[in-house]
Scaffold this active site. Structure first.
Site, mmCIF file in Angstrom:
data_model
loop_
_atom_site.group_PDB
_atom_site.id
_atom_site.type_symbol
_atom_site.label_atom_id
_atom_site.label_comp_id
_atom_site.label_asym_id
_atom_site.label_seq_id
_atom_site.Cartn_x
_atom_site.Cartn_y
_atom_site.Cartn_z
ATOM 1 C CG ASP A 1 -1.446 -1.302 1.363
ATOM 2 O OD1 ASP A 1 -2.691 -1.410 0.981
ATOM 3 O OD2 ASP A 1 -1.059 -2.245 2.170
ATOM 4 C CD GLU B 1 -1.745 -2.986 -6.873
ATOM 5 O OE1 GLU B 1 -2.799 -3.381 -6.600
ATOM 6 O OE2 GLU B 1 -2.048 -1.795 -7.377
#
Lengths: 188, 383
Positions: free
Chosen positions: B20, B279
């Protein structure tokens, strides 16, 4: 309050102070514990549509709409006036009737369903099948009873639709109000 | 593209790893350095942030880092002094109620709300395109969903202009030797394959390590400290401290310290194959045009497996049939406990096909434009 993911097609949500009916709701997991709802909404007051996306746990008020059975009475520009079972007049604005206008005519006896939002009638639904009389069409094609060849026919209110070639002036025909299409000759 | 300098407020909640804040920090940097935007970033976990960016002091509630205002996002969230033109909530994080109220008041006073973006998770699934750029009328304002993606009709991937060239910079034997020496790895034969290993805990790990140990191909495994480290040490049956490589058959294992983002980019650029996760590292490896093996973040109801298959369908769409037949079971085996972990050796012995495919895939992604530029364009269109 309900979360976005609890709304289904057919439920009505309050968005920006107005009632929107959910026409389509698609749930997708976006990542980790997050999910999104893609919706297709129609504003019950204006008819406007939009396709927003929400987080699945976004909260909205659900709108519970009152429904009543009504029958058409008369037109008083710009309002269409129906009567409920207790003969109370129910006024509906022309723009809220949408495709229903195609099938409204004086003397019609169809039992319709009116939807109310905060005491005001915002829409009327016709029965799924209605019967109307053909006021004009070209002469019937001799020998064709298959119903596959179509021609135009005009109803008493001037609305035109495609009907089977065998239909004649004065015939009562069945119409599917969901599609506006001719279903067949009405059975006596 | 020259754009007006707007004030952006970015919000980031760190869930359970570095992805994040990794994405948010890179985005903040690009918006500020490349597009000249004024950025304020709220982060709820400055310790994780400091691990990635040593310039961050976790003890400070407010600081400037590389020209970006960084705020600790805590229970006592206080309103910012400046008024934003753009607000970005990343990865579906919820804005504080006080801030929402602040935005509503701002909207009333200005007669125009800030551009409000929900930057979503990355997925290759088809539905993403239909949601990218969609409005979200909430709290009396309009938010826009912005989805990263691998295809036209999405926001693209986050990368900086210098990234694709980094692999070239580290391609020579001299550069490789010098770079490995930084990690205490010396005397590596020229034909040794370099693999970086960054993953969540993975039951397929022992199978992979056994293969590499017994294979004909010398392999050096470079392991930045992280969640996979315990699994490596369990297989070794001994600790693997930083800077003390261990040899097992054809396999050399080397623990690296936790790396900053620029250091990690160099590691990915150095290696012949990168085992990446989540990610951020997943995107970096692709944008470097390198072969990679993805460990996807596990989700409830196995939603991650759907996302894995969606990605594989896109990634392998233009791949040669034999490469597709090798990679699909490999990715599945790495991500699905119970499935066999196919032999990696044929791919390591003849890596050209995979490398070629990775380069072509990278070129396709470059055509989509980078996420920061696409986001700025979206904002400019609405201001």
């Amino acid at each position: 309050m309900k979360t976005a993911q609890e709304f289904r097609a057919g439920s009505v949500m309050s968005l920006q102070g107005q009632p929107w009916i959910v026409l389509k709701a698609e749930f997708n997991k976006s990542g980790r514990n997050a999910s999104v709802m893609k919706m297709k909404l129609k504003n019950l007051l204006t008819g406007a549509t939009q396709e927003p996306v929400f987080k699945a746990d976004d909260k909205f008020d659900q709108v519970i709409l009152e429904r009543r059975q009504v029958t058409y009475s008369y037109f008083q520009d710009p309002l269409y006036v129906f009567m409920d079972e207790e003969y109370n007049p129910v006024e509906v604005e022309k723009e809220n009737l949408g495709d229903v206008l195609n099938f409204i005519e004086d003397g019609m006896t169809d039992v319709c369903e009116a939807t109310f939002y905060e005491g005001k009638a915002i829409s009327v639904e016709l029965p799924t099948t209605i019967v109307r009389t053909v006021s004009y069409t070209e002469p019937a094609v001799r020998g064709d009873t298959s119903g596959k060849v179509m021609k135009l026919a005009k109803l008493n209110n001037g609305y035109e639709l495609s009907v089977a070639a065998f239909v004649e002036i004065g015939d009562a025909i069945e119409i599917d109000t969901r599609t506006g299409e001719f279903k067949g000759r009405a059975k006596n | 593209m020259q754009t007006a300098s707007l004030r952006w407020h970015l919000f980031c909640r760190v869930i359970d790893n570095f992805g994040d804040i990794g994405v948010c920090w890179r985005l903040a940097q690009q918006l500020q350095q490349v597009h000249g935007q004024q950025i304020s970033l709220w982060v709820d976990d400055l310790a994780s942030f400091a691990a990635l960016e040593p310039g961050v002091n976790p003890a400070l509630p407010q600081q400037q880092v590389q020209g970006i205002a960084v705020y600790r996002w805590d229970e006592d969230f206080s309103l910012p002094a400046d008024e934003p033109e753009v607000v970005v909530e990343t990865f579906a994080c919820e804005l504080p109620p006080r801030y929402l109220h602040f935005m509503q008041q701002l909207t009333q006073r200005r007669g125009q709300q800030p551009v409000w973006i929900n930057l979503e998770y990355l997925s290759a699934e088809d539905w993403v395109r239909s949601c990218h750029g969609s409005p979200s009328p909430v709290h009396g304002m309009n938010k826009t969903f912005f989805f990263p993606g691998f295809t036209e009709g999405t926001g693209g991937l986050l990368f900086d202009a210098g990234l694709p060239a980094l692999a070239q910079e580290l391609a020579s034997a001299e550069a490789r030797t010098a770079e490995l020496a930084l990690y205490g790895v010396h005397n590596i034969a020229d034909n040794t394959r370099l693999i970086s290993l960054f993953a969540y805990e993975n039951p397929a790990l022992p199978h992979l390590l056994e293969q590499l140990k017994q294979g004909p191909q010398p392999v050096c495994l470079l392991i930045p400290q992280g969640r996979i480290s315990a699994g490596v040490e369990a297989w070794l049956q001994q600790p693997l401290p930083v800077g003390q490589p261990q040899q097992r058959g054809a396999l050399t294992l080397c623990t690296l310290p936790f790396l900053s983002q620029p250091q990690y980019d160099r590691l990915l650029a150095l290696c012949d194959l990168n085992c990446v996760r989540g990610e951020e590292s997943f995107v970096r490896a692709q944008m470097l045009g390198k072969p990679m093996l993805w460990h996807i973040y596990q989700q409830e109801e196995d939603a991650h497996l759907v996302k894995l298959e969606a990605f594989m369908a896109l990634y392998l769409q233009a791949a040669a049939p034999e490469l597709r037949e090798s990679l699909l079971p490999l990715f599945r085996g790495w991500n699905q406990p119970g499935l066999p972990m196919p032999d990696l050796q044929p791919l390591l012995a003849a890596p050209q096909g995979w490398q070629q495919h990775a380069s072509e895939w990278q070129q396709g992604l470059l055509q989509l434009g980078d996420l920061a530029a696409n986001l700025v364009q979206q904002v400019v269109n609405r201001v």
